[in-house]
Every structure is written in structure tokens, then in C-alpha cells.
Design an enzyme around this catalytic site. Sequence first.
Site: not given
Ligand code: MN
Length: 589
Positions: A62, A87, A91-92, A154, A274
Site C-alpha cells: 500500500h 505515511h 499510525e499503525d 493515499d 457531449d
Molecule cells: Mn494509507
Amino acid sequence: MNESDFTQEEEQLIERTFQELLNDYAHTIHRQKVEIITRAFRFAHMAHRGVRRLSGEPYIMHPLAVARIVVKEIGLGSTSICAALLHDVVEDTEFTVEDIASRFNPKIAQIVDGLTKISGGKFGNQSEKQAVNTRKLLLTMSEDVRVVLIKIADRLHNMRTLAAQPVDKQHKIASETQFIYAPLAHRLGLFPIKDELEDLSFRYLLPDVYNEIDSKLSALKDSQMENFKRFVEPIRKKIDHLGYEYTISARLKTVYSIWEKMQKKNIPFEDVYDLLAVRIVFKPNDSMAEKDQCWMIYSAITTLYRPHPERIRDWISTPKANGYEALHVTVMSPFGQWIEIQIRTERMHDLAERGLAAHWKYKAGDTGDVIEESELDQWLKDVKEVLEHPDSDAMTFLDTFKLNLFADEIFAFTPKGDFRTLPQGASVLDFAYQLHTELGEHCIGAKVNHKVVSVSYLIQSGDQVEVLTSESQKPEPEWLNIVVTAKAKKALRMYFNRTDVNGKPRNLTAYPVTIVVRGKDTFGVLIRILNIVSNQMHLFLHSLHTETMDDLFECKMQMSVYDEATVSVLCRELSKIKELTDVERIDNK
Ligand code: MN
């Protein structure tokens, strides 16, 4: 756990994807900082070791994909590539922003920190309005636009892989994308990304409609491409004759933009004429200004096909605020279909594809990241400037996102360029009261975008409003039906309480206050009897477009609080909401 939790094939895939990223990077004009990018990748790979996405693939795929979008589709440099690779680390995983700062540099750490804050609970809170989220995003953006650009990358990758998510999450993520990220991408000039985000979210939000339009579109594809070939044949000859290097491509409208048009014009698919647009991208020569060369091609085309007089858009003389430059013309094709042609130089095309982030490229030459910093910083300053001091240019700036971003809010400007936020449906009177009670009470109308309108005129986002007053004017009872803002209603109520029908001051009795108290009391009792919980109360007030009980009695009910019939209607509403939500509560148990 260690990296060997992945199979050998998976490790090979990860390594191959990383090499592809380096390859993408090698094809940019950035100064080649492969070393730090490699370190960022190794570190992220180690930090996410053994972890998989819902789809089952190694998690590191990812951040790798996001980094590739950042370099290939947005055109950013090494700092952003590193931040994209890292990134999700804070957080993880157990690593902190300080870890990143000490291993890499403070700038990368700062961007990762910004990204962590956006994705955390701070923005995810359901009860917060999307508009509020957006404003926060904009504030983050004015700190460093790269945070938002990487966030968009992301989100794009998450949307491309949304199928792996459970259905309820698909819905939530898709609607957030529709309301926040697509308009932001638009505003930042990332048009292909905006189109893709809109199409992808539409696919998950209204799958049946999406599929229906998609299949109709596919069925037409061949014939449209045939038309395209026939149509551009003579154009090619003309441009060849002018001696340019160029490409001509066909663009079919996206499913989402077709649907949008069907909605806006209330027409069936078959009447969207169009579907096909033609894009000419050419390499200008040095002998003449780019602009003149675009007009030369325009002239060559319009000797072949008749232009629609009202559909010439010169975004070269005045580029859009998001940086977009091009010349658009719509001409009548030999098979009776209007076709839009976009004429761009290679530089303009690059800007349109990759947004303002590509700006520096043409100014900087090949000096790379150093310029990336300073040019982006300059642009950020401009954004900040506009956010803080909106002037007439700010209107064009807001123009591209005003309708999408704040669905329930509009902006209007004073002649001096101050701007005010108003709820949808606000009138000239609301705007006048918003500025000053005195202005409201003497308001006789306004000049909206230099045209005279009445007090009841509904303001549109981006309008410039000059309030017109007269000394002899005074509030009229029917104004209560015109205004929608709390401030205006309150001011009017106060005015009528202190004056009689002729606008003369009168002796105040205590009666309006008693009425409010009585209405509130009735409700207080009801709330206790029915055992109304706070979110039911919230729903109830929300259904009446108010926030608090005070608002309800002060503003929404105006003078009619004492009206027993109204009170009983409200009581019924409240009971209804209670009944509905009680059922839900039981269901959830
Ligand atoms: Mn992410």
C-alpha cells in the site's frame, strides 16, 4: 515476526514494485536522491513486517503504491516519496514521529505527522460535519500542501482497492471521497485523479446506476471512436501543415460526469450529447508566444468546423485559480454532434494532469528538490493569503469547489472582499443582519454582482453582495418568513418586541419571555416523561435545523411559541423520533 512471514514470491513482488518506484523516479527531473528513498522503503518494510491488508497482500504494497502515485501521477519529489512510504508507520506501528525525525529529517517527520493527524479520530468523528472536516483539511493544507497531496494519493489507492472492504465501510469511505477528496483534488488541479475518485466513489455509492450508465457507454464506445477518427482526420492535416509535433486524443465522458449531467439537466442518458471530447496537445515553437500558437490552431479548426459562439473558453489569457490553462472550443461535427476540443501546449497539459505541484518544474529547470521546497512554499503562502484575505480573485479560487464542498453552506463577499459564511437558502436580509443589525433593519435590497435585487433574493455561493439601505426603511413582519439565520431572526424578534405595528417603541410586557419559558417547560416535562435520551433530542433538533433548545424557542418558533397547535406538532415529532430510535436501540442489542 520478521520479513520471512511473507512468501518468497511476495518478497519478490515487494522488491520488484520498489524497483518500479525507483524507475518512475528516475524518469523525473528531480535531483536523484535514491539513497534516502531506499532507506525509507527498507524502514517502512521493516515496520509493517508480517502485516497484511484486508485483501491479503503484504501491507507494504500500500505505501509503495501511494509513493508511486505521488511521483508518477502528482509529480512530487523525494521528500514526498519518503513521506508516502512512511505515511502509515506512526499510525499503525510502534514507531513515533521522533523515530522518523531522527532516522530521516524533520521535514519528512512533519509531513508524516500531518498525515497521521488527518487519518486519526480527529477527522473521522461521525458527528462532525463534513464541512468542518474539510476546513480542517484546508488548514492542514496551508501548513504544507504535500500533506494533502499525499493524503489524496493515499485515498486514491484505497479507493482503487476498496472492493476488499466490508460493504458498510465501502459506503462510508466512498461518500467521504465524494464530498471531500474529489473536490479537493479538483481544486488542486489534479483533474485525472478527481475524475477517477468521483467515478470510483459513484460505483460504490450507486452501483446499479453506475452499471447501467457504464454498459450504455461501453455500447457506444465503438461508434464514438469511429466518429472521432472521421472528425480529426482533416484537423490533423491542418496541424501537420502548421508543422507542429502534437497528439490528438479522444476523451469519453466519465460515468459520473454523465450522471451528473443527467441530474443537472434532468435528461436521460440518450440526450447527453457531449460524450466525446477531443484533446490536442502540441509542442510550441520558440518563434511566437504559446498563447498565439494556441489561437492559430483554433483558427485552423474553425475554418473546418463551425464553432459554438457561447462555448469558447479562454483559460490561457486568464488561467483558472487552480492553475488550469487551455483553450476550449466546441464545434459542430459533420455528423451533427457538438464536440468540445481542448487545445493545450505540453506545459499546460502537464499542469492539468498533475496540478499546481507541476508548476515549479517549468520554473526550476533541473535543480530539483531545492526549488520544490521554495516554490511550493510560495504557493502555500498564496493559498494562505487567499484563505485569510479573500478578494475578487478569491471568488475564482472558491469557484471550482464552492458547490461541492460545502453542500449546506455558502460564501458571500462584501464589496471590500470580506467574506461571510451563511446557511443554504440565506437571503440578502440574512447577509445584511450578519454584517450589522443596523444594516439589516434599514435594508431595502442589495446589489448582487452589481445587479440590483430585492431583500428576499437568495444568495448563491461566491456572490458579491453590496447591501443597500435607506434611513426610512424599517423591518416588516413578513421579513420573519424571509430570514433563515439565527442572528437575523433574533434581531427581528427583538425589534418587534420593542416596537408596535407602526414601528413605534412600546412598553415591553414580560409576555414573550413567559411564552418561551412555557414552551420550554412543556418540552421539559415531555422529555422526562418519554425518557428522551440525548441523541434522540439531537435528532429532533436536527430535524428542525436547530442546535439547541434555546435556538428552537428563540429563533425557529419566532413569535408563535405560545401557539398550542405548534407545540403539539412538535410534541408529536419528538414522540415519533423517539419511537423510531427506540426500535433501533432494541435492534442493536
Ligand atoms: Mn494509507
